[in-house]
Design an enzyme around this catalytic site. Structure first.
Site, mmCIF file in Angstrom:
data_model
loop_
_atom_site.group_PDB
_atom_site.id
_atom_site.type_symbol
_atom_site.label_atom_id
_atom_site.label_comp_id
_atom_site.label_asym_id
_atom_site.label_seq_id
_atom_site.Cartn_x
_atom_site.Cartn_y
_atom_site.Cartn_z
ATOM 1 N N ASP A 29 0.790 -1.674 0.421
ATOM 2 C CA ASP A 29 0.433 -0.273 0.033
ATOM 3 C C ASP A 29 1.177 1.158 0.194
ATOM 4 O OD1 ASP A 29 -1.729 2.185 0.171
ATOM 5 O OD2 ASP A 29 -2.995 0.766 1.648
ATOM 6 N N SER A 70 -7.232 3.801 -1.298
ATOM 7 C CA SER A 70 -6.804 2.395 -1.502
ATOM 8 C C SER A 70 -8.048 1.162 -1.605
ATOM 9 C CB SER A 70 -6.212 1.946 0.404
ATOM 10 O OG SER A 70 -5.154 2.666 0.274
ATOM 11 N N ASP A 121 -9.594 -3.459 6.467
ATOM 12 C CA ASP A 121 -9.477 -1.846 5.932
ATOM 13 C C ASP A 121 -9.251 -2.339 4.570
ATOM 14 O OD1 ASP A 121 -7.293 0.492 7.326
ATOM 15 O OD2 ASP A 121 -6.808 0.424 4.980
ATOM 16 N N GLU A 237 -0.971 -7.857 1.903
ATOM 17 C CA GLU A 237 -0.750 -6.171 1.650
ATOM 18 C C GLU A 237 0.574 -6.349 2.622
ATOM 19 O OE1 GLU A 237 -3.972 -3.883 3.817
ATOM 20 O OE2 GLU A 237 -2.828 -2.380 2.456
ATOM 21 N N ASP A 284 -1.233 -0.110 -5.066
ATOM 22 C CA ASP A 284 -2.547 1.038 -5.569
ATOM 23 C C ASP A 284 -2.435 2.256 -5.486
ATOM 24 O OD1 ASP A 284 -1.860 1.613 -2.744
ATOM 25 O OD2 ASP A 284 -3.358 1.228 -1.548
HETATM 26 MG MG MG Z 1 -4.127 -0.768 2.460
HETATM 27 ZN ZN ZN Z 2 -2.897 6.324 2.639
#
Ligand code: MG
Ligand code: ZN
Length: 350
Positions: A29, A70, A121, A237, A284
């Protein structure tokens, strides 16, 4: 004749290599090129990521914004739809879209989600949930129970057991046959379904002592999912590279990047041995508008500057390793990654 047979064998091998049974999808991320190169520099000039041969880039606008978040980013990967910032598994008209994880499950593959943040999340939840906005953690947690996901490891336990509706979803999961753990003790876990939520909220940073939690999670997940002869799909992730960017804290982003790279290396080892596993690594979006102003490969020193506390609209690299990797070269949209994975695993075929 001998030459002909050799040629046939080589082409048969090449052909066989083109159809993976398993996909390991790793999302860093907020991991733009600067975060990768800062991690490489801090790690004295090397990352496991460098073992990759196929590289592409994705364009990543959301339907309502040049710069994606995201939720829209992961929903694009998971469903093939460009959508609005904040959307979890919904298209731009707020209609639920089937995800890669759901399609894999329907085809009899094992599935998994691993993160170093709340498992509810935006990034992990976009593969398994369908909600209007990313802040609906308790509704998202309920969506996990509507699936038969085989392995889940991350944080965010409170959304499962300290809920406004009084439900204890961990008990429900146990009743459904899951081995449920409230810490990252993976001893004695030899098969799925398995659910470990090892932090009440988000797990702590590497800099604060998270240690090898992500690598440990990755190893156990691949061990369990790899038992399915039909194959598996897993999203893993490195969640907090993004938070280093938001905090404009280079050391935070770098330590999370290097930590994520350990799981990348393990995924490559798994794929190299297994030979039927495609590994894809991307982000992302980039976070922080990070620029590298100087550094030293020998000492690992990095001088970084940031241009924003938010995300940026940069093109994002995609790295692919294993059978089917070639499809990930070039420049394409983030939502095309859905189609590429779907085709690689033949998820649209019975
Ligand atoms: Mg994330
Ligand atoms: Zn962010």
């Amino acid at each position: 004749m001998k030459k002909f047979i050799t040629l046939c064998l080589i082409s048969a091998q090449l052909f066989a290599q083109k159809t993976p049974k398993n996909v390991i999808f790793l999302i860093g991320d907020g991991m733009g090129v600067s975060q990768i190169y800062a991690g490489l520099t801090a790690n004295r000039g090397h990352l496991n990521l460098e073992r990759v041969k196929v590289i592409g880039f994705h364009k990543n606008q959301a339907s309502d914004n040049y710069v994606t978040d995201s939720a829209a980013g992961a929903t694009a990967f998971a469903t093939g739809k460009q959508t609005y910032n904040g959307a979890i598994g919904l298209d731009s008209l707020k209609v639920p879209s089937v995800t890669l994880l759901e399609m894999a499950e329907q085809k009899g593959l094992s599935t998994g989600l691993v993160s170093t943040c709340d498992i509810t999340d935006a990034t992990p939840s976009s593969f398994i949930a369908h909600q209007r906005t990313r802040s609906m953690h308790e509704e998202i947690a309920l969506d996990f129970l509507k699936t038969k996901v085989d392995v889940v490891i991350g944080g965010g336990r409170k959304y499962f057991e300290k809920r406004k509706d009084g439900l204890n979803l961990l008990d429900t999961l146990r009743k459904k046959g899951y081995e449920v753990r409230r810490e990252l003790n993976l001893d004695g876990v030899t098969k799925g379904p398995f659910f470990a939520l090892y932090a009440e909220e988000n797990p702590i940073k590497v800099m604060e002592g998270r240690g090898d939690a992500l690598l440990k999670s990755t190893k156990k997940t691949l061990e369990l999912l790899g038992q399915n002869k039909k194959g598996f799909f897993v999203m893993i992730e490195g969640s907090q590279i993004d938070w280093g960017g938001h905090a404009n804290d280079a050391d935070y982003a770098i330590t999370e990047m290097v930590d994520f790279d350990k799981s990348i290396g393990y995924a490559f080892d798994f794929a190299a041995k297994n030979k039927e596993t495609l590994v894809i690594i991307t982000a992302d979006h980039e976070t922080g508008g990070m620029a590298l102003m100087g550094g030293n490969m020998k000492t690992g020193e990095v001088k970084a500057a940031f241009t924003t506390k938010g995300h940026t609209g940069q093109m994002i690299p995609v790295f692919a390793f294993g059978p089917g990797a070639e499809a990930f070269g070039g420049i394409y949209n983030n939502y095309d990654i859905f189609t590429k994975i779907k085709l690689a695993l033949k998820l649209d075929q019975k």
